[in-house]
Design a protein around this motif. Structure first.
Motif, PDB file in Angstrom:
ATOM      1  N   LEU A 228       0.862  -1.182   0.000  1.00  0.00           N
ATOM      2  CA  LEU A 228       0.000   0.000   0.000  1.00  0.00           C
ATOM      3  C   LEU A 228       0.892   1.223   0.000  1.00  0.00           C
ATOM      4  CD1 LEU A 228      -2.815  -1.085   2.492  1.00  0.00           C
ATOM      5  CD2 LEU A 228      -2.788  -1.210  -0.016  1.00  0.00           C
TER       6      LEU A 228
ATOM      7  N   ASN B 235      -9.372   1.698   4.654  1.00  0.00           N
ATOM      8  CA  ASN B 235      -8.871   0.967   3.487  1.00  0.00           C
ATOM      9  C   ASN B 235      -7.771  -0.007   3.898  1.00  0.00           C
ATOM     10  OD1 ASN B 235     -10.487   1.903   1.379  1.00  0.00           O
ATOM     11  ND2 ASN B 235      -9.232   3.729   1.087  1.00  0.00           N
TER      12      ASN B 235
ATOM     13  N   ALA C  36      -9.346  -2.980   5.608  1.00  0.00           N
ATOM     14  CA  ALA C  36     -10.042  -3.834   4.646  1.00  0.00           C
ATOM     15  C   ALA C  36      -9.059  -4.683   3.848  1.00  0.00           C
ATOM     16  CB  ALA C  36     -10.899  -2.977   3.714  1.00  0.00           C
ATOM     17  N   VAL C  37      -7.897  -4.128   3.506  1.00  0.00           N
ATOM     18  CA  VAL C  37      -6.884  -4.899   2.776  1.00  0.00           C
ATOM     19  C   VAL C  37      -6.312  -5.995   3.677  1.00  0.00           C
ATOM     20  CG1 VAL C  37      -4.641  -4.792   1.609  1.00  0.00           C
ATOM     21  CG2 VAL C  37      -6.385  -3.066   1.123  1.00  0.00           C
TER      22      VAL C  37
ATOM     23  N   THR D 195      -8.831  -8.783   3.576  1.00  0.00           N
ATOM     24  CA  THR D 195      -8.774  -9.480   2.288  1.00  0.00           C
ATOM     25  C   THR D 195      -7.531 -10.360   2.207  1.00  0.00           C
ATOM     26  OG1 THR D 195      -9.979  -7.658   1.251  1.00  0.00           O
ATOM     27  CG2 THR D 195      -8.781  -9.149  -0.214  1.00  0.00           C
TER      28      THR D 195
ATOM     29  N   THR E   5     -12.099  -2.378  10.575  1.00  0.00           N
ATOM     30  CA  THR E   5     -12.387  -3.082   9.323  1.00  0.00           C
ATOM     31  C   THR E   5     -11.597  -4.384   9.185  1.00  0.00           C
ATOM     32  OG1 THR E   5     -10.831  -1.611   8.213  1.00  0.00           O
ATOM     33  CG2 THR E   5     -13.166  -1.105   7.969  1.00  0.00           C
TER      34      THR E   5
ATOM     35  N   SER F  52      -9.478  -0.249  -1.415  1.00  0.00           N
ATOM     36  CA  SER F  52      -9.652  -1.598  -0.879  1.00  0.00           C
ATOM     37  C   SER F  52     -10.520  -2.455  -1.795  1.00  0.00           C
ATOM     38  CB  SER F  52     -10.217  -1.559   0.545  1.00  0.00           C
ATOM     39  OG  SER F  52     -11.504  -0.995   0.569  1.00  0.00           O
TER      40      SER F  52
END
Length: 186
Positions: free
Chosen positions: A41, A49, A52-53, A56, A82, A172
């Motif tokens: 990132l 964001n 969220a990454v 994932t 998140t 994200s």
């Protein structure tokens, strides 16, 4: 079309409870072999964001995450909100300079795969990762995208085709779409 027998319809669509969703313990997760895909990132502003990454990356069993520049790092309440604990399971590191981080990964044999809109970018659906390669997926700042120096050093630039009025997706969301495609084809 997929058809279910009427008798099984009710049980087949019943949502799973938390016990049924439990896949592995944190210790077991850390011991699992990870996919040779990592995410960098590059100066991502939003902690949401970032979180969220992380989530994932956990879902797809990625090698890890590299945070760089102004990108926030755990522990942070907005990342945790998140990430939902994925900041504990996913290996991560921080680099003050994104370009140096990319150079270091390239020296270690990682293919640099930038997620960006360029004149000669490859549509995501046409990208086929090679089984014997390691990929660093680079996603950039919400306003400025990926640093041009990194784009210039990339082995490949992939773009998610879009058809609406807006010219970009959330960071994200873009990472999630790209990773899904990469993992599915891996």
């Amino acid at each position: 079309m997929f058809l279910l027998e009427k008798d099984n319809l009710e049980t087949d669509r019943k949502k799973k409870n938390i016990i049924e969703l439990t896949r592995t313990s944190l210790r077991e997760y850390r011991e699992k072999e990870k996919l040779p895909i990592a995410v960098l990132l590059d100066n991502v502003r939003s902690m949401y964001n970032v979180g969220a990454v992380f989530r994932t990356a956990d879902a797809f069993l990625l090698h890890g995450i590299m945070l760089s520049g102004i990108t926030g790092c755990p522990p942070h309440p907005e990342i945790s909100k998140t990430a939902l604990g994925a900041e504990e399971s996913v290996e991560w590191s921080y680099f003050s300079d994104s370009v140096k981080a990319v150079k270091e990964m390239k020296k270690k044999g990682w293919k640099i795969c930038v997620l960006e809109q360029t004149h000669n970018s490859l549509p995501l659906q046409d990208f086929i990762p090679l089984k014997n390669e390691k990929y660093l997926l680079v996603a950039g700042n919400e306003v400025n995208g990926v640093n041009q120096e990194i784009v210039d050093k990339a082995d490949i630039v992939i773009e998610i085709p879009q058809y609406g009025v807006k010219h970009s997706l959330n960071v994200s969301v873009s990472v999630g779409i790209a990773l899904w495609q990469m993992v599915e084809k891996y």
